[in-house]
Design a protein around this motif. Structure first.
Motif, PDB file in Angstrom:
ATOM      1  N   VAL A 152       4.880  -6.270  -5.293  1.00 30.32           N
ATOM      2  CA  VAL A 152       4.835  -6.245  -3.828  1.00 30.32           C
ATOM      3  C   VAL A 152       3.965  -7.374  -3.267  1.00 30.32           C
ATOM      4  CG1 VAL A 152       4.181  -4.897  -1.801  1.00 30.32           C
ATOM      5  CG2 VAL A 152       5.292  -3.774  -3.735  1.00 30.32           C
ATOM      6  N   VAL A 153       2.722  -7.458  -3.721  1.00 25.97           N
ATOM      7  CA  VAL A 153       1.783  -8.438  -3.167  1.00 25.97           C
ATOM      8  C   VAL A 153       2.148  -9.879  -3.531  1.00 25.97           C
ATOM      9  CG1 VAL A 153      -0.624  -9.206  -3.128  1.00 25.97           C
ATOM     10  CG2 VAL A 153      -0.087  -6.753  -3.046  1.00 25.97           C
ATOM     11  N   PRO A 154       2.352 -10.198  -4.823  1.00 27.77           N
ATOM     12  CA  PRO A 154       2.623 -11.614  -5.165  1.00 27.77           C
ATOM     13  C   PRO A 154       3.918 -12.164  -4.593  1.00 27.77           C
ATOM     14  CG  PRO A 154       2.878 -10.205  -7.098  1.00 27.77           C
ATOM     15  CD  PRO A 154       2.242  -9.363  -6.044  1.00 27.77           C
ATOM     16  N   ILE A 182      19.514  -1.102  -3.029  1.00 24.20           N
ATOM     17  CA  ILE A 182      18.163  -1.187  -2.490  1.00 24.20           C
ATOM     18  C   ILE A 182      17.762  -2.649  -2.301  1.00 24.20           C
ATOM     19  CG2 ILE A 182      17.089  -1.025  -4.785  1.00 24.20           C
ATOM     20  CD1 ILE A 182      14.839   0.608  -3.320  1.00 24.20           C
ATOM     21  N   LEU A 183      17.166  -2.928  -1.132  1.00 23.32           N
ATOM     22  CA  LEU A 183      16.739  -4.276  -0.772  1.00 23.32           C
ATOM     23  C   LEU A 183      15.215  -4.299  -0.651  1.00 23.32           C
ATOM     24  CD1 LEU A 183      19.078  -4.713   2.350  1.00 23.32           C
ATOM     25  CD2 LEU A 183      19.735  -5.045  -0.029  1.00 23.32           C
ATOM     26  N   PHE A 184      14.589  -5.279  -1.271  1.00 23.13           N
ATOM     27  CA  PHE A 184      13.158  -5.511  -1.100  1.00 23.13           C
ATOM     28  C   PHE A 184      13.012  -6.786  -0.280  1.00 23.13           C
ATOM     29  CE2 PHE A 184      13.618  -3.076  -5.014  1.00 23.13           C
ATOM     30  CZ  PHE A 184      12.699  -2.049  -4.809  1.00 23.13           C
ATOM     31  N   SER A 185      12.561  -6.615   0.968  1.00 25.22           N
ATOM     32  CA  SER A 185      12.611  -7.720   1.930  1.00 25.22           C
ATOM     33  C   SER A 185      11.244  -8.370   2.148  1.00 25.22           C
ATOM     34  CB  SER A 185      13.147  -7.206   3.270  1.00 25.22           C
ATOM     35  OG  SER A 185      13.054  -8.195   4.261  1.00 25.22           O
ATOM     36  N   LYS A 186      11.269  -9.696   2.322  1.00 29.40           N
ATOM     37  CA  LYS A 186      10.047 -10.450   2.639  1.00 29.40           C
ATOM     38  C   LYS A 186       9.810 -10.506   4.145  1.00 29.40           C
ATOM     39  CE  LYS A 186      11.654 -13.975   0.387  1.00 29.40           C
ATOM     40  NZ  LYS A 186      11.784 -15.368  -0.116  1.00 29.40           N
ATOM     41  N   GLY A 237       0.785  -1.227   0.000  1.00 31.58           N
ATOM     42  CA  GLY A 237       0.000   0.000   0.000  1.00 31.58           C
ATOM     43  C   GLY A 237       0.815   1.275   0.000  1.00 31.58           C
ATOM     44  N   SER A 238       2.147   1.162   0.040  1.00 29.68           N
ATOM     45  CA  SER A 238       2.985   2.363   0.064  1.00 29.68           C
ATOM     46  C   SER A 238       3.068   2.988  -1.334  1.00 29.68           C
ATOM     47  CB  SER A 238       4.400   2.017   0.545  1.00 29.68           C
ATOM     48  OG  SER A 238       5.256   3.134   0.385  1.00 29.68           O
ATOM     49  N   PRO A 239       2.862   4.299  -1.430  1.00 31.68           N
ATOM     50  CA  PRO A 239       2.989   4.965  -2.737  1.00 31.68           C
ATOM     51  C   PRO A 239       4.434   5.036  -3.228  1.00 31.68           C
ATOM     52  CG  PRO A 239       2.661   6.584  -0.993  1.00 31.68           C
ATOM     53  CD  PRO A 239       2.492   5.242  -0.355  1.00 31.68           C
ATOM     54  N   TYR A 240       5.385   4.761  -2.314  1.00 33.38           N
ATOM     55  CA  TYR A 240       6.804   4.864  -2.657  1.00 33.38           C
ATOM     56  C   TYR A 240       7.371   3.575  -3.256  1.00 33.38           C
ATOM     57  CZ  TYR A 240       6.175   8.916   0.327  1.00 33.38           C
ATOM     58  OH  TYR A 240       5.700  10.078   0.880  1.00 33.38           O
ATOM     59  N   ILE A 241       6.540   2.548  -3.349  1.00 33.54           N
ATOM     60  CA  ILE A 241       6.962   1.318  -4.028  1.00 33.54           C
ATOM     61  C   ILE A 241       5.929   1.000  -5.099  1.00 33.54           C
ATOM     62  CG2 ILE A 241       7.601  -1.097  -3.789  1.00 33.54           C
ATOM     63  CD1 ILE A 241       8.341  -0.623  -0.956  1.00 33.54           C
ATOM     64  N   PRO A 242       6.274   1.166  -6.362  1.00 34.50           N
ATOM     65  CA  PRO A 242       5.308   0.925  -7.436  1.00 34.50           C
ATOM     66  C   PRO A 242       5.071  -0.576  -7.656  1.00 34.50           C
ATOM     67  CG  PRO A 242       7.442   1.465  -8.347  1.00 34.50           C
ATOM     68  CD  PRO A 242       7.571   1.599  -6.862  1.00 34.50           C
ATOM     69  N   ALA A 243       4.253  -0.872  -8.642  1.00 36.46           N
ATOM     70  CA  ALA A 243       3.953  -2.266  -9.030  1.00 36.46           C
ATOM     71  C   ALA A 243       3.479  -3.083  -7.836  1.00 36.46           C
ATOM     72  CB  ALA A 243       5.178  -2.909  -9.672  1.00 36.46           C
TER      73      ALA A 243
END
Length: 544
Positions: free
Chosen positions: A181-183, A205-209, A170-176
């Motif tokens: 994000v969700v899947p 940049i790290l995208f963490s689960k 739901g963050s506007p700072y992370i697109p897609a």
């Protein structure tokens, strides 16, 4: 292996050292960045499940359009949709990538993020994540789009903040959101980086689960410095518009020394914070044991009485005796619960009184200090109306930006310093309240500020015609102290506003309405707002 949910000082040190060591193993910048993203992707794990924490890790750097190869130029031209690309235009280039999908492990397979042209600020704002990344780091958009060689030394001595999105969904700072994000179960995002003496921005940049705590995010400020030292030997050509010479060995050495100094400072600060936390925990345990010892006779007596009745019940088998044996234990349990409730109530009352005291001081005696302080800021832009209309989350972002404040001029900083001198009695009064109410953190802060004010007073007494800020410029440690005092002032104000917004909205709006009226009265009285370059003399004449 490192757990992002329990990232300690030792982890910061080991991880940073490992990334820095890749400098000696890599043959070029591409190989270096690949080693770094692969290391982070493989070594950041969720220790509860044993799985990798990150779904995706990426490394970016800025380069001018003129230095790109033909393939990247074609991608850039395509992204500009027919607009002409200036040769000096900066582009954010994907240098390395590692992730759970096969196509996320090759920059050649990246569909949309291989190159991002930074033609102007308007275009940059269209990519909200990149814009927010730069904004949160505290670098300043201008330093990215058109880096100034005259600011290179200042940027070298700066410890940049981190890009931190605690809740990705739901963050506007992370697109897609629906595609990425969700899947893939992205819970948090963390980015860190900095500026090189050549003018290049580097960023990881790290995208963490797994959800990343704030304390963990702050640890990566130090790791950013390790990465900077590793990258530095692989860049040589400056990308400034007015200075395109190669970086000299002297400049590289100066940059390395500045980075190492910042790294040591970061270690020192982190160690002090953790030491204070341990000391505070130890003190709380000791105080608990002390209170327990004082009342131990009561606890032992009640338990002994209960044990006595249990023994009688065991000998006589009378059911009534068993009920009697339970009474002392019920009394003991009730006493403990009441004691805890009273302690909680006393603490809440103490904090409530402190909130009202701060409200009085901020609303009256320190109002001019903060109004003039906000007006003197070049970055971030903070206004009373902006604070008043912000949500708690927006206030936290504002506070995050305030870690890297910039002023319109040195004269503006001098004026704020003199405002601190004029409010000496306020800080002294607050220190006395901190002593009386046993508030250790406030006591330490007030002592630090009061010592600083005494230093300023002493300087002005011996040098009435000189500006204190000019003296601070000559002494690195003194300038560092000045920046800390001023920055902490903004942070404390925003902390208080966040507290009021959440706990006492009526007082929040009352204080800020007073600030707005005071600001408007100044405009009406003077015909304009005070110019930070001009109000220094007034402060000097009235406060010293």
């Amino acid at each position: 292996m490192y757990d992002l949910t329990k990232f300690a000082l030792q982890d910061m040190t080991n991880c940073g050292d490992a990334l820095q060591q890749f400098e000696s193993k890599a043959k070029n910048i591409e190989e270096l960045t690949n080693l770094m993203v692969r290391y982070l992707y493989d070594h950041l794990i969720d220790k509860q499940t044993g799985e990798k924490s990150c779904a995706l890790v990426r490394f970016f750097m800025t380069y001018p359009y003129a230095s790109l190869d033909s393939e990247l130029r074609q991608l850039t031209d395509k992204a500009l949709h027919g607009q002409t690309a200036p040769q000096e235009m900066k582009c954010l280039i994907l240098m390395a990538t590692a992730g759970i999908q096969p196509e996320w492990n090759s920059i050649k397979l990246s569909k949309e993020h291989r190159v991002l042209p930074l033609l102007n600020e308007q275009m940059l704002k269209q990519n909200l994540m990149v814009y927010q990344f730069i904004y949160q780091l505290g670098i300043g958009v201008t330093n990215i789009l058109n880096p100034d060689p005259s600011l290179a030394i200042e940027l070298e001595s700066k410890i940049f903040n981190v890009y931190y999105v605690p809740d990705a969904i739901g963050s506007p700072y992370i697109p897609a959101q629906h595609e990425f994000v969700v899947p893939f179960g992205i819970k948090s995002a963390l980015g860190f980086g900095g500026m090189l003496p050549t003018g290049n921005l580097f960023s990881l940049i790290l995208f963490s689960k797994t959800k990343i705590p704030r304390d963990t995010a702050d640890m990566f400020k130090g790791i950013a410095l390790n990465v900077r030292m590793a990258v530095l030997p692989f860049v040589s050509e400056k990308i400034f518009v007015i200075d395109k010479n190669e970086i000299t060995e002297a400049e590289k050495l100066r940059s390395l020394i500045a980075t190492q100094s910042n790294l040591l400072e970061m270690y020192k600060k982190t160690a002090i914070e953790q030491s204070r936390h341990i000391e505070s925990t130890s003190w709380n345990i000791a105080r608990f044991l002390g209170n327990f010892t004082k009342k131990a006779w009561l606890y032992v007596s009640l338990v002994s009485v209960s044990a006595l009745f249990l023994f009688v019940h065991y000998q006589t088998h009378i059911e009534f005796i068993l009920h009697v044996a339970a009474i002392p234990l019920e009394i003991l349990l009730g006493a403990l619960l009441i004691e805890k409730l009273l302690e909680k109530k006393e603490k809440a009352e103490k904090l409530k009184k402190l909130m009202h005291v701060k409200g009085y001081l901020f609303r009256s005696k320190m109002r001019n200090l903060f109004l003039n302080h906000f007006h003197a800021l070049k970055f971030p832009i903070i206004t009373i109306s902006k604070i008043k209309n912000a949500s708690p989350e927006e206030l936290r972002h504002m506070r995050n930006d305030a870690h890297h404040i910039e002023y319109v001029s040195l004269e503006a900083m001098e004026a704020i310093i003199m405002e601190y001198v004029s409010t000496y009695h306020v800080f002294y009064e607050f220190m006395e309240r901190a002593i009386f109410r046993d508030i250790d953190s406030n006591f330490e802060n007030m002592i630090y500020i009061l010592h600083f004010i005494e230093d300023v007073k002493l300087f002005k007494q011996t040098n009435p015609d000189k500006l204190f800020i000019h003296e601070a410029q000559k002494q690195r440690l003194l300038m560092k102290k000045v920046k800390k005092i001023l920055s902490d002032g903004i942070l404390k104000f925003l902390d208080y506003m966040i507290e009021l917004k959440e706990k006492n909205p009526d007082m929040f709006y009352e204080i800020l309405t007073d600030y707005e009226l005071s600001y408007q009265n100044n405009i009406t009285k003077h015909g304009h707002t005070k110019n930070p370059k001009n109000f220094t003399d007034e402060a000097l004449s009235t406060n010293v």
